[in-house]
Design an enzyme around this catalytic site. Structure first.
Site, PDB file in Angstrom:
ATOM      1  CD  GLU A  99      -2.059  65.278 -86.215  1.00  0.00           C
ATOM      2  OE1 GLU A  99      -2.937  64.676 -85.553  1.00  0.00           O
ATOM      3  OE2 GLU A  99      -2.322  65.971 -87.201  1.00  0.00           O
ATOM      4  CG  ASP A 103      -6.157  57.717 -92.515  1.00  0.00           C
ATOM      5  OD1 ASP A 103      -5.710  56.614 -92.816  1.00  0.00           O
ATOM      6  OD2 ASP A 103      -7.329  58.062 -92.778  1.00  0.00           O
ATOM      7  CG  PHE A 152     -12.382  54.663 -88.105  1.00  0.00           C
ATOM      8  CD1 PHE A 152     -11.913  55.798 -88.780  1.00  0.00           C
ATOM      9  CD2 PHE A 152     -13.134  54.847 -86.950  1.00  0.00           C
ATOM     10  CE1 PHE A 152     -12.200  57.072 -88.308  1.00  0.00           C
ATOM     11  CE2 PHE A 152     -13.424  56.118 -86.471  1.00  0.00           C
ATOM     12  CZ  PHE A 152     -12.956  57.230 -87.150  1.00  0.00           C
TER      13      PHE A 152
HETATM   14  P1  5GP Z   1      -5.313  62.339 -92.503  1.00  0.00           P
HETATM   15  O1  5GP Z   1      -5.414  63.764 -92.968  1.00  0.00           O
HETATM   16  O2  5GP Z   1      -3.913  61.910 -92.172  1.00  0.00           O
HETATM   17  O3  5GP Z   1      -5.974  61.390 -93.461  1.00  0.00           O
HETATM   18  O4  5GP Z   1      -6.225  62.214 -91.232  1.00  0.00           O
HETATM   19  C1  5GP Z   1      -5.836  62.665 -90.012  1.00  0.00           C
HETATM   20  C2  5GP Z   1      -7.019  62.806 -89.098  1.00  0.00           C
HETATM   21  O5  5GP Z   1      -8.102  61.936 -89.463  1.00  0.00           O
HETATM   22  C3  5GP Z   1      -6.609  62.387 -87.704  1.00  0.00           C
HETATM   23  O6  5GP Z   1      -6.030  63.458 -86.994  1.00  0.00           O
HETATM   24  C4  5GP Z   1      -7.934  61.913 -87.148  1.00  0.00           C
HETATM   25  O7  5GP Z   1      -8.653  63.030 -86.667  1.00  0.00           O
HETATM   26  C5  5GP Z   1      -8.663  61.346 -88.336  1.00  0.00           C
HETATM   27  N1  5GP Z   1      -8.479  59.874 -88.409  1.00  0.00           N
HETATM   28  C6  5GP Z   1      -7.748  59.193 -89.298  1.00  0.00           C
HETATM   29  N2  5GP Z   1      -7.791  57.864 -89.062  1.00  0.00           N
HETATM   30  C7  5GP Z   1      -8.567  57.720 -87.964  1.00  0.00           C
HETATM   31  C8  5GP Z   1      -8.982  56.570 -87.208  1.00  0.00           C
HETATM   32  O8  5GP Z   1      -8.659  55.411 -87.465  1.00  0.00           O
HETATM   33  N3  5GP Z   1      -9.780  56.830 -86.133  1.00  0.00           N
HETATM   34  C9  5GP Z   1     -10.186  58.088 -85.787  1.00  0.00           C
HETATM   35  N4  5GP Z   1     -10.972  58.207 -84.716  1.00  0.00           N
HETATM   36  N5  5GP Z   1      -9.803  59.186 -86.477  1.00  0.00           N
HETATM   37  C10 5GP Z   1      -9.002  58.992 -87.554  1.00  0.00           C
END
Ligand code: 5GP
Length: 182
Positions: A99, A103, A152
């Site tokens: 991955e 987040d 972010f």
């Molecule tokens: P989660 O389901 O863990 O909240 O989010 C995972 C996905 O959200 C990551 O695979 C990514 O695509 C997106 N994401 C989460 N944080 C960031 C960030 O800081 N920057 C970017 N570009 N994508 C993020």
């Protein structure tokens, strides 16, 4: 120029590459005598996957899944759509999910549940970035490149509005760039 949009480089190229080498070496040791399938989660993990496997010295296969989460661009909703499934059956195989960033953990939690149902011999997770303070679901992470603060980030595979994936480092954009796209 993309670089004009950058406020701060959080992890520079040299630091990134040195840590990825360590991860690759550790994975090679841990999977000695096995033939794991590395599953990259598109699109964000494509660059990490490409660099990581250059430091893996044991036989392994690669495959990719593509997921898309519904909802706002910078927030995970927890509802995940599979846009591309694996080409390979994983029953009885050692699976390592690769991955870009964890987040809230909602996306990975969903993915793990889908893949576990296919009865792999083992399933582990390798993430380049871990935004631990944002976690909403506890997820066991086996390999973590860097813990980062709640910002972010873009670059090294990660996008904002599909741009900035090509940057060789992890960066934070200037606030006016994010504001312009909200
Ligand atoms: P989660 O389901 O863990 O909240 O989010 C995972 C996905 O959200 C990551 O695979 C990514 O695509 C997106 N994401 C989460 N944080 C960031 C960030 O800081 N920057 C970017 N570009 N994508 C993020």
């Amino acid at each position: 120029m993309l670089e004009e949009d950058i406020a701060e480089i959080l992890i520079d190229e040299k630091t990134l590459q040195a840590r990825i080498r360590e991860l690759g070496e550790q994975i090679s040791r841990d999977y000695q005598g096995k033939r794991p399938i590395l599953v990259g989660v598109l699109k964000g993990a494509f660059m990490f996957m490409a660099d990581l496997i250059r430091h893996i010295s044991i036989p392994h296969e690669i495959d990719f899944m593509a997921t898309s989460s519904y909802g706002a661009a910078t927030e995970s909703s927890g509802i995940v759509r599979i846009l591309k499934d694996l080409d390979t059956p994983i029953s009885g195989r050692d699976v390592l999910i690769v991955e870009d960033i964890i987040d809230t953990g909602l996306t990975l939690d969903y993915l793990l549940r889908i893949l576990r149902a296919r009865n792999p011999a083992s399933i582990r997770v390798c993430t380049l970035l871990d935004k631990r303070e944002r976690r909403r679901i506890p997820i066991p992470l086996d390999y973590v490149g860097f813990e980062i603060p709640n910002k972010f980030v873009v670059g090294y595979g990660l996008d904002f509005g599909e741009i900035y994936r090509n940057l060789p480092y992890i960066a934070v954009l200037k606030p006016e760039i994010y504001r312009g796209n909200e």
